[in-house]
Design a protein around this motif. Structure first.
Motif, PDB file in Angstrom:
ATOM      1  N   HIS A 238       0.822  -1.209   0.000  1.00 40.71           N
ATOM      2  CA  HIS A 238       0.000   0.000   0.000  1.00 40.71           C
ATOM      3  C   HIS A 238       0.856   1.259   0.000  1.00 40.71           C
ATOM      4  CE1 HIS A 238      -3.502  -2.482   1.060  1.00 40.71           C
ATOM      5  NE2 HIS A 238      -2.756  -3.040   1.989  1.00 40.71           N
ATOM      6  N   SER A 239       0.235   2.377  -0.326  1.00 39.89           N
ATOM      7  CA  SER A 239       0.881   3.663  -0.117  1.00 39.89           C
ATOM      8  C   SER A 239       1.025   3.895   1.378  1.00 39.89           C
ATOM      9  CB  SER A 239       0.050   4.784  -0.744  1.00 39.89           C
ATOM     10  OG  SER A 239      -0.023   4.625  -2.149  1.00 39.89           O
ATOM     11  N   TYR A 240       1.984   4.710   1.748  1.00 40.11           N
ATOM     12  CA  TYR A 240       2.272   4.912   3.177  1.00 40.11           C
ATOM     13  C   TYR A 240       1.075   5.469   3.939  1.00 40.11           C
ATOM     14  CZ  TYR A 240       2.692   9.901   2.217  1.00 40.11           C
ATOM     15  OH  TYR A 240       2.428  11.195   1.856  1.00 40.11           O
ATOM     16  N   ASP A 241       0.195   6.223   3.247  1.00 40.83           N
ATOM     17  CA  ASP A 241      -0.940   6.843   3.920  1.00 40.83           C
ATOM     18  C   ASP A 241      -2.247   6.085   3.700  1.00 40.83           C
ATOM     19  OD1 ASP A 241      -1.143   7.381   1.241  1.00 40.83           O
ATOM     20  OD2 ASP A 241      -1.538   9.532   1.465  1.00 40.83           O
ATOM     21  N   ALA A 242      -2.167   4.802   3.312  1.00 42.24           N
ATOM     22  CA  ALA A 242      -3.378   3.989   3.144  1.00 42.24           C
ATOM     23  C   ALA A 242      -4.099   3.872   4.486  1.00 42.24           C
ATOM     24  CB  ALA A 242      -3.016   2.607   2.617  1.00 42.24           C
ATOM     25  N   HIS A 243      -5.419   3.716   4.426  1.00 42.64           N
ATOM     26  CA  HIS A 243      -6.219   3.646   5.646  1.00 42.64           C
ATOM     27  C   HIS A 243      -5.719   2.555   6.591  1.00 42.64           C
ATOM     28  CE1 HIS A 243      -9.073   6.669   4.488  1.00 42.64           C
ATOM     29  NE2 HIS A 243      -9.437   6.017   3.399  1.00 42.64           N
ATOM     30  N   LEU A 244      -5.350   1.412   6.034  1.00 41.49           N
ATOM     31  CA  LEU A 244      -4.906   0.297   6.872  1.00 41.49           C
ATOM     32  C   LEU A 244      -3.667   0.690   7.671  1.00 41.49           C
ATOM     33  CD1 LEU A 244      -5.195  -2.683   7.727  1.00 41.49           C
ATOM     34  CD2 LEU A 244      -3.732  -3.282   5.786  1.00 41.49           C
ATOM     35  N   HIS A 245      -2.696   1.308   7.025  1.00 42.42           N
ATOM     36  CA  HIS A 245      -1.478   1.707   7.720  1.00 42.42           C
ATOM     37  C   HIS A 245      -1.741   2.818   8.733  1.00 42.42           C
ATOM     38  CE1 HIS A 245       0.876  -0.935   5.347  1.00 42.42           C
ATOM     39  NE2 HIS A 245       0.746  -0.267   4.218  1.00 42.42           N
ATOM     40  N   GLU A 246      -2.618   3.760   8.366  1.00 52.79           N
ATOM     41  CA  GLU A 246      -2.953   4.831   9.297  1.00 52.79           C
ATOM     42  C   GLU A 246      -3.611   4.267  10.549  1.00 52.79           C
ATOM     43  OE1 GLU A 246      -2.118   7.857   9.149  1.00 52.79           O
ATOM     44  OE2 GLU A 246      -1.781   8.439   7.070  1.00 52.79           O
ATOM     45  N   ASP A 247      -4.542   3.325  10.359  1.00 56.51           N
ATOM     46  CA  ASP A 247      -5.230   2.716  11.509  1.00 56.51           C
ATOM     47  C   ASP A 247      -4.261   1.937  12.380  1.00 56.51           C
ATOM     48  OD1 ASP A 247      -7.625   3.765  10.681  1.00 56.51           O
ATOM     49  OD2 ASP A 247      -8.336   1.914   9.717  1.00 56.51           O
ATOM     50  N   GLN A 248      -3.390   1.161  11.755  1.00 55.25           N
ATOM     51  CA  GLN A 248      -2.457   0.344  12.523  1.00 55.25           C
ATOM     52  C   GLN A 248      -1.442   1.219  13.275  1.00 55.25           C
ATOM     53  OE1 GLN A 248      -1.057  -2.252   9.406  1.00 55.25           O
ATOM     54  NE2 GLN A 248      -2.600  -3.809   9.844  1.00 55.25           N
ATOM     55  N   PHE A 249      -0.994   2.294  12.641  1.00 54.72           N
ATOM     56  CA  PHE A 249      -0.050   3.180  13.326  1.00 54.72           C
ATOM     57  C   PHE A 249      -0.723   3.896  14.489  1.00 54.72           C
ATOM     58  CE2 PHE A 249       2.187   7.320  13.758  1.00 54.72           C
ATOM     59  CZ  PHE A 249       3.399   6.828  14.188  1.00 54.72           C
TER      60      PHE A 249
ATOM     61  N   VAL B  95      -0.623  -4.957  18.405  1.00 54.72           N
ATOM     62  CA  VAL B  95      -1.210  -4.558  17.112  1.00 54.72           C
ATOM     63  C   VAL B  95      -1.045  -5.671  16.088  1.00 54.72           C
ATOM     64  CG1 VAL B  95      -1.093  -2.897  15.217  1.00 54.72           C
ATOM     65  CG2 VAL B  95      -0.864  -2.117  17.591  1.00 54.72           C
ATOM     66  N   PHE B  96       0.126  -6.300  16.065  1.00 51.74           N
ATOM     67  CA  PHE B  96       0.327  -7.397  15.110  1.00 51.74           C
ATOM     68  C   PHE B  96      -0.674  -8.516  15.367  1.00 51.74           C
ATOM     69  CE2 PHE B  96       2.082 -11.273  13.409  1.00 51.74           C
ATOM     70  CZ  PHE B  96       2.587 -10.886  12.175  1.00 51.74           C
ATOM     71  N   ASP B  97      -0.823  -8.922  16.614  1.00 52.87           N
ATOM     72  CA  ASP B  97      -1.732 -10.023  16.952  1.00 52.87           C
ATOM     73  C   ASP B  97      -3.183  -9.670  16.654  1.00 52.87           C
ATOM     74  OD1 ASP B  97       0.423 -11.492  17.795  1.00 52.87           O
ATOM     75  OD2 ASP B  97       0.098 -11.123  19.939  1.00 52.87           O
ATOM     76  N   ARG B  98      -3.529  -8.400  16.737  1.00 49.85           N
ATOM     77  CA  ARG B  98      -4.892  -7.959  16.455  1.00 49.85           C
ATOM     78  C   ARG B  98      -5.263  -8.195  14.991  1.00 49.85           C
ATOM     79  NH1 ARG B  98      -5.389  -2.200  18.613  1.00 49.85           N
ATOM     80  NH2 ARG B  98      -5.278  -3.352  20.592  1.00 49.85           N
ATOM     81  N   TYR B  99      -4.297  -8.052  14.104  1.00 52.41           N
ATOM     82  CA  TYR B  99      -4.563  -8.185  12.670  1.00 52.41           C
ATOM     83  C   TYR B  99      -4.147  -9.543  12.110  1.00 52.41           C
ATOM     84  CZ  TYR B  99      -5.761  -3.255  12.274  1.00 52.41           C
ATOM     85  OH  TYR B  99      -6.390  -2.040  12.401  1.00 52.41           O
TER      86      TYR B  99
ATOM     87  N   PRO C  39      -5.186 -12.696  12.640  1.00 56.59           N
ATOM     88  CA  PRO C  39      -6.211 -13.639  12.173  1.00 56.59           C
ATOM     89  C   PRO C  39      -6.730 -13.355  10.763  1.00 56.59           C
ATOM     90  CG  PRO C  39      -6.624 -13.029  14.449  1.00 56.59           C
ATOM     91  CD  PRO C  39      -5.543 -12.114  13.948  1.00 56.59           C
ATOM     92  N   SER C  40      -6.744 -12.083  10.374  1.00 57.52           N
ATOM     93  CA  SER C  40      -7.222 -11.723   9.032  1.00 57.52           C
ATOM     94  C   SER C  40      -6.075 -11.653   8.027  1.00 57.52           C
ATOM     95  CB  SER C  40      -7.949 -10.379   9.072  1.00 57.52           C
ATOM     96  OG  SER C  40      -7.082  -9.340   9.504  1.00 57.52           O
ATOM     97  N   VAL C  41      -4.875 -11.985   8.446  1.00 58.91           N
ATOM     98  CA  VAL C  41      -3.662 -11.979   7.628  1.00 58.91           C
ATOM     99  C   VAL C  41      -3.406 -10.602   7.014  1.00 58.91           C
ATOM    100  CG1 VAL C  41      -2.293 -13.508   6.173  1.00 58.91           C
ATOM    101  CG2 VAL C  41      -4.497 -14.295   6.954  1.00 58.91           C
ATOM    102  N   ARG C  42      -3.816  -9.560   7.724  1.00 55.35           N
ATOM    103  CA  ARG C  42      -3.489  -8.185   7.310  1.00 55.35           C
ATOM    104  C   ARG C  42      -2.391  -7.686   8.240  1.00 55.35           C
ATOM    105  NH1 ARG C  42      -8.585  -4.883   8.061  1.00 55.35           N
ATOM    106  NH2 ARG C  42      -8.781  -6.284   9.852  1.00 55.35           N
ATOM    107  N   TRP C  43      -1.228  -8.287   8.111  1.00 58.02           N
ATOM    108  CA  TRP C  43      -0.147  -8.053   9.052  1.00 58.02           C
ATOM    109  C   TRP C  43       0.240  -6.582   9.143  1.00 58.02           C
ATOM    110  CZ3 TRP C  43       2.122 -12.445   5.869  1.00 58.02           C
ATOM    111  CH2 TRP C  43       1.665 -13.674   6.357  1.00 58.02           C
ATOM    112  N   ALA C  44       0.438  -6.133  10.371  1.00 58.56           N
ATOM    113  CA  ALA C  44       0.918  -4.775  10.583  1.00 58.56           C
ATOM    114  C   ALA C  44       2.401  -4.683  10.240  1.00 58.56           C
ATOM    115  CB  ALA C  44       0.680  -4.371  12.036  1.00 58.56           C
ATOM    116  N   PHE C  45       2.831  -3.433   9.976  1.00 55.60           N
ATOM    117  CA  PHE C  45       4.252  -3.121   9.754  1.00 55.60           C
ATOM    118  C   PHE C  45       4.775  -3.763   8.467  1.00 55.60           C
ATOM    119  CE2 PHE C  45       3.520  -3.855  14.407  1.00 55.60           C
ATOM    120  CZ  PHE C  45       3.199  -2.540  14.697  1.00 55.60           C
TER     121      PHE C  45
END
Length: 336
Positions: A26-37, A73-77, A79-85
């Motif tokens: 994703h781009s650095y400012d994608a919603h997923l990255h913003e939420d995880q950060f 944060v990693f463990d939160r995501y 299960p859906s395989v949307r790994w943080a970082f």
């Protein structure tokens, strides 16, 4: 895939554990990255810091706070395989989406050896998945940009064992897994690993003169995991732990090791005979026809408690997962 590198840094490449187009970048400012950060900042104790002071606040936190926030944060995501970082497109180190880099035709054109395993998804997906609705929800969560029509296509590509008794994903094994497990592991494994790897072979072989060699790893290590992600590693290095299992396992390991070491030395897995000089000639991949792929250990289930010896190495037409990959390739880069 920076075409400015020329041949000064890399002369050949073995690409494993997926491909540049695996999953999503994703781009650095994608919603997923913003939420995880944002969640990471909150968990680390810097929720109330002004935006321009967040990094100073994080630097001032104890190591345990940063570590615990990362795991939370990693463990939160997970299960859906949307790994943080995950890697992001920052315009500098990663200048563009990998699929765009491939389509540009500009990359380091060097010999490539790449491959995937038959059951790439077994390590990652929820083993207890039991309902058809859970399968659909899994991909809706993982791929929010996919349309309702796309989700229906995935549902049809991987026939639901709850609705189709002839589905190849009907699971008759005596295992503590849900009836949707075999189906979701296949679909995720194709999406995240097998099809992106085959996409590398597809683009590279069509766009460069140096050869491309493609493989599939097939020996079943366990009943549940099959030929799981990373199972080939101990064979690549000819480890005693696998060689001691049986003569067949040693032959598979020796054959794979011979191909890889020959490629490392020469850029050709066939050039250096070594101790396994009678191994089949590994054909270069060519997308102008059906393509030919090396398959290792098909039919061997010794480690899973079976008696199948299988075939150590054979070159076959590239038909495995072709229909499924044709769909996933049409969706490359659609993830935000």
């Amino acid at each position: 895939m920076n075409h400015d590198l020329g041949h000064t840094l890399f002369h050949r490449a073995i690409i494993e554990s997926g491909a540049a187009t695996s999953r999503a970048v994703h781009s650095y400012d994608a919603h997923l990255h913003e939420d995880q950060f944002r969640q990471f900042v909150e968990e680390a104790g810097c929720k109330d810091a002004p935006s321009h002071e967040v990094m100073d606040c994080l630097r001032g936190q104890p190591e345990s706070a940063i570590t615990n926030a990362s795991f939370t944060v990693f463990d939160r995501y997970n299960p859906s395989v949307r790994w943080a970082f995950q890697p992001v497109i920052d315009g500098e180190l990663i200048k563009q989406r990998p699929i765009d880099a491939w389509e540009s035709g500009k990359w380091n054109k060097i010999p490539i050896l790449t491959g995937f395993n038959t059951n790439e998804g077994t390590y990652y997906v929820p083993p207890s998945m039991s309902k058809s609705e859970e399968f659909t929800a899994f991909f809706q969560t993982l791929l929010p940009a996919y349309s309702a029509s796309d989700i229906k296509t995935i549902d049809k590509l991987y026939p639901d064992p709850a609705k189709d008794t002839s589905s190849p994903y009907v699971d008759t094994r005596a295992l503590p897994v849900g009836p949707q497990y075999k189906r979701v592991e296949a679909a995720y494994g194709h999406y995240a690993y097998a099809c992106p790897v085959r996409q590398t072979a597809k683009f590279a072989s069509a766009g460069q003169e140096p050869p491309v060699f493609l493989y599939r790893w097939a020996p079943n290590k366990t009943v549940q995991g099959g030929a799981n992600h990373g199972d080939q590693m101990a064979y690549e290095t000819f480890n005693p732990e696998v060689r001691a299992i049986s003569e067949n396992q040693e032959k598979i390991a020796g054959t794979l090791h011979a191909y890889f070491t020959s490629f490392i030395v020469s850029g050709d897995p066939n050039a250096v005979p070594g101790a396994y000089a009678d191994r089949p000639s590994w054909e270069t991949y060519n997308t102008s026809s059906s393509g030919r792929i090396m398959v290792f250990g098909e039919g061997n289930d010794e480690r899973a408690g079976g008696s199948g010896v299988g075939i150590a190495a054979q070159v076959v037409d590239d038909d495995w997962s072709r229909k499924e990959c044709n769909f996933w390739w049409t969706k490359s880069g659609i993830s935000d």
